[in-house]
Design a protein around this motif. Structure first.
Motif, PDB file in Angstrom:
ATOM      1  N   THR A 182       0.830  -1.205   0.000  1.00 44.47           N
ATOM      2  CA  THR A 182       0.000   0.000   0.000  1.00 44.47           C
ATOM      3  C   THR A 182       0.863   1.253   0.000  1.00 44.47           C
ATOM      4  O   THR A 182       0.537   2.238  -0.673  1.00 44.47           O
ATOM      5  N   GLU A 183       1.951   1.215   0.741  1.00 43.69           N
ATOM      6  CA  GLU A 183       2.867   2.355   0.755  1.00 43.69           C
ATOM      7  C   GLU A 183       3.433   2.613  -0.642  1.00 43.69           C
ATOM      8  O   GLU A 183       3.538   3.758  -1.081  1.00 43.69           O
ATOM      9  N   ARG A 184       3.780   1.531  -1.337  1.00 41.01           N
ATOM     10  CA  ARG A 184       4.301   1.694  -2.708  1.00 41.01           C
ATOM     11  C   ARG A 184       3.233   2.249  -3.636  1.00 41.01           C
ATOM     12  O   ARG A 184       3.531   3.060  -4.520  1.00 41.01           O
ATOM     13  N   ALA A 185       1.990   1.807  -3.457  1.00 43.57           N
ATOM     14  CA  ALA A 185       0.894   2.299  -4.298  1.00 43.57           C
ATOM     15  C   ALA A 185       0.698   3.798  -4.106  1.00 43.57           C
ATOM     16  O   ALA A 185       0.460   4.537  -5.070  1.00 43.57           O
ATOM     17  N   ALA A 186       0.802   4.256  -2.866  1.00 40.21           N
ATOM     18  CA  ALA A 186       0.664   5.682  -2.583  1.00 40.21           C
ATOM     19  C   ALA A 186       1.784   6.477  -3.235  1.00 40.21           C
ATOM     20  O   ALA A 186       1.559   7.548  -3.808  1.00 40.21           O
ATOM     21  N   GLN A 187       2.995   5.934  -3.171  1.00 42.50           N
ATOM     22  CA  GLN A 187       4.134   6.608  -3.782  1.00 42.50           C
ATOM     23  C   GLN A 187       3.972   6.714  -5.296  1.00 42.50           C
ATOM     24  O   GLN A 187       4.247   7.759  -5.895  1.00 42.50           O
ATOM     25  N   ALA A 223       1.212   6.762  -6.937  1.00 42.91           N
ATOM     26  CA  ALA A 223       0.107   7.678  -7.245  1.00 42.91           C
ATOM     27  C   ALA A 223       0.467   9.120  -6.934  1.00 42.91           C
ATOM     28  O   ALA A 223      -0.257  10.041  -7.307  1.00 42.91           O
ATOM     29  N   GLY A 224       1.589   9.322  -6.213  1.00 42.97           N
ATOM     30  CA  GLY A 224       2.004  10.681  -5.887  1.00 42.97           C
ATOM     31  C   GLY A 224       1.166  11.306  -4.797  1.00 42.97           C
ATOM     32  O   GLY A 224       0.995  12.533  -4.750  1.00 42.97           O
ATOM     33  N   LYS A 244      -0.225   8.530   2.280  1.00 42.08           N
ATOM     34  CA  LYS A 244      -1.064   7.414   2.708  1.00 42.08           C
ATOM     35  C   LYS A 244      -2.388   7.925   3.261  1.00 42.08           C
ATOM     36  O   LYS A 244      -3.422   7.262   3.109  1.00 42.08           O
ATOM     37  N   THR A 245      -2.369   9.085   3.891  1.00 39.70           N
ATOM     38  CA  THR A 245      -3.607   9.666   4.424  1.00 39.70           C
ATOM     39  C   THR A 245      -4.575   9.984   3.299  1.00 39.70           C
ATOM     40  O   THR A 245      -5.781   9.698   3.388  1.00 39.70           O
ATOM     41  N   GLN A 246      -4.063  10.583   2.229  1.00 37.62           N
ATOM     42  CA  GLN A 246      -4.921  10.897   1.078  1.00 37.62           C
ATOM     43  C   GLN A 246      -5.463   9.623   0.439  1.00 37.62           C
ATOM     44  O   GLN A 246      -6.645   9.557   0.065  1.00 37.62           O
ATOM     45  N   LEU A 247      -4.610   8.621   0.309  1.00 38.03           N
ATOM     46  CA  LEU A 247      -5.034   7.363  -0.297  1.00 38.03           C
ATOM     47  C   LEU A 247      -6.091   6.690   0.568  1.00 38.03           C
ATOM     48  O   LEU A 247      -7.061   6.124   0.050  1.00 38.03           O
ATOM     49  N   ARG A 248      -5.931   6.750   1.872  1.00 36.55           N
ATOM     50  CA  ARG A 248      -6.923   6.169   2.790  1.00 36.55           C
ATOM     51  C   ARG A 248      -8.273   6.853   2.620  1.00 36.55           C
ATOM     52  O   ARG A 248      -9.318   6.204   2.598  1.00 36.55           O
ATOM     53  N   THR A 268      -9.350   7.935  -9.575  1.00 35.03           N
ATOM     54  CA  THR A 268      -9.345   9.307  -9.082  1.00 35.03           C
ATOM     55  C   THR A 268      -8.713  10.208 -10.123  1.00 35.03           C
ATOM     56  O   THR A 268      -7.533  10.119 -10.382  1.00 35.03           O
ATOM     57  N   ARG A 269      -9.506  11.056 -10.731  1.00 31.41           N
ATOM     58  CA  ARG A 269      -8.966  11.951 -11.746  1.00 31.41           C
ATOM     59  C   ARG A 269      -8.064  13.002 -11.108  1.00 31.41           C
ATOM     60  O   ARG A 269      -7.118  13.487 -11.703  1.00 31.41           O
ATOM     61  N   LYS A 270      -8.394  13.355  -9.863  1.00 31.04           N
ATOM     62  CA  LYS A 270      -7.618  14.387  -9.194  1.00 31.04           C
ATOM     63  C   LYS A 270      -6.460  13.738  -8.443  1.00 31.04           C
ATOM     64  O   LYS A 270      -6.641  13.097  -7.434  1.00 31.04           O
ATOM     65  N   GLN A 271      -5.250  13.924  -8.963  1.00 30.88           N
ATOM     66  CA  GLN A 271      -4.034  13.511  -8.285  1.00 30.88           C
ATOM     67  C   GLN A 271      -3.070  14.670  -8.401  1.00 30.88           C
ATOM     68  O   GLN A 271      -2.881  15.231  -9.476  1.00 30.88           O
ATOM     69  N   ASP A 272      -2.445  15.040  -7.299  1.00 35.16           N
ATOM     70  CA  ASP A 272      -1.671  16.282  -7.241  1.00 35.16           C
ATOM     71  C   ASP A 272      -0.714  16.470  -8.406  1.00 35.16           C
ATOM     72  O   ASP A 272      -0.727  17.472  -9.095  1.00 35.16           O
ATOM     73  N   LYS A 273       0.176  15.511  -8.678  1.00 35.88           N
ATOM     74  CA  LYS A 273       1.156  15.677  -9.739  1.00 35.88           C
ATOM     75  C   LYS A 273       0.530  15.647 -11.132  1.00 35.88           C
ATOM     76  O   LYS A 273       0.763  16.539 -11.940  1.00 35.88           O
ATOM     77  N   PRO A 274      -0.292  14.598 -11.431  1.00 36.03           N
ATOM     78  CA  PRO A 274      -0.876  14.564 -12.769  1.00 36.03           C
ATOM     79  C   PRO A 274      -1.712  15.787 -13.105  1.00 36.03           C
ATOM     80  O   PRO A 274      -1.746  16.226 -14.228  1.00 36.03           O
ATOM     81  N   ARG A 275      -2.396  16.406 -12.114  1.00 36.61           N
ATOM     82  CA  ARG A 275      -3.280  17.520 -12.437  1.00 36.61           C
ATOM     83  C   ARG A 275      -2.505  18.730 -12.934  1.00 36.61           C
ATOM     84  O   ARG A 275      -3.056  19.586 -13.608  1.00 36.61           O
TER      85      ARG A 275
END
Length: 245
Positions: free
Chosen positions: A47-52, A54-55, A58-62, A98-105
């Motif tokens: 899960t930690e790797r998935a959060a990384q 996604a940019g 872990k709090t945001q992913l949760r 999730t269309r909204k992701q900090d880096k991709p946006r």
């Protein structure tokens, strides 16, 4: 052969139902709940790797996972009752849908003014409201892990809203106005409306010059909602549960 267990590598799910399971009415072939809490799941290396990737933190992913659970009528407390496969699917949804992701946006192509204004005018002519770029509402979208949203007759958009986000939320506005699939239960109605919205976006690709990256996301979304319909025993074409056909 001494020391050899003939059943060592056998998949338990392929064994016949035990007397105890049969007597209790349990299905031995049905995957068992993981018993793993959401907190325990979030602390796993995967899960930690998935959060990384996604940019996001872990709090945001949760928050995004909880948002997906809420959309399905569940809460974080239901997480231990989910199978491991269902938990992994919840994680995949939170990352991919999730269309909204900090880096991709920062790289999104913002909707052009002419299209945005025409869609906004349509909504307002039919009694709706469009809010775009409001800080408080953008914080709300952050908590939901969403790029855009429709709350009743109000459409919420980020300042950097994409073409797909604008068209999708206005399409949902149309659906709400028409009462599409309102004869079904809430979850089925939602999944059918989402299916139609994603198909509409793909059909509108050339008309509105929707970027390729957005279309790829839309294709993933269609697969997801069709899977949701099938997974809940609903015919993806009629919306009826299989035992109703």
């Amino acid at each position: 052969m001494p020391g050899y267990d003939a059943f060592e590598d056998r998949n338990d799910s392929k064994l016949e139902t035990s007397y105890e399971d049969w007597k209790a009415g349990r299905d031995s072939k049905r995957p068992k709940p993981s018993g793993r809490s959401l907190k325990e799941f979030m602390d796993t290396p995967a899960t930690e790797r998935a959060a990384q990737r996604a940019g996001v933190s872990k709090t945001q992913l949760r928050r995004r996972i909880v948002s997906q659970l809420n959309a399905d009528g569940r809460t974080g407390r239901d997480f231990p009752s989910m199978t491991r496969a269902e938990q992994q699917e919840a994680l995949r949804q939170a990352v991919e849908l999730t269309r909204k992701q900090d880096k991709p946006r920062r790289r999104v192509k913002v909707v052009n003014d002419a299209l945005y204004n025409s869609q906004k005018n349509y909504v307002e002519r039919h009694g709706g409201k469009v809010i775009r770029g409001d800080k408080e509402w953008e914080d709300h979208l952050d908590k939901m892990g969403a790029g855009a949203s429709a709350v009743g007759d109000t459409i919420i958009l980020r300042n950097d809203a994409t073409t797909s986000e604008v068209l999708e939320e206005v399409f949902h506005f149309w659906q709400s106005q028409r009462g599409d699939y309102s004869e079904f239960d809430a979850e089925t109605m939602r999944n059918l409306r989402e299916r139609d919205a994603q198909m509409y976006l793909l059909d509108s690709e050339e008309q509105y010059n929707i970027p390729k990256e957005e279309n790829e996301q839309t294709k993933k979304a269609i697969d997801y909602y069709l899977g949701k319909l099938r997974g809940s025993g609903v015919d993806e074409n009629t919306g009826l549960h299989r035992n109703q056909r």
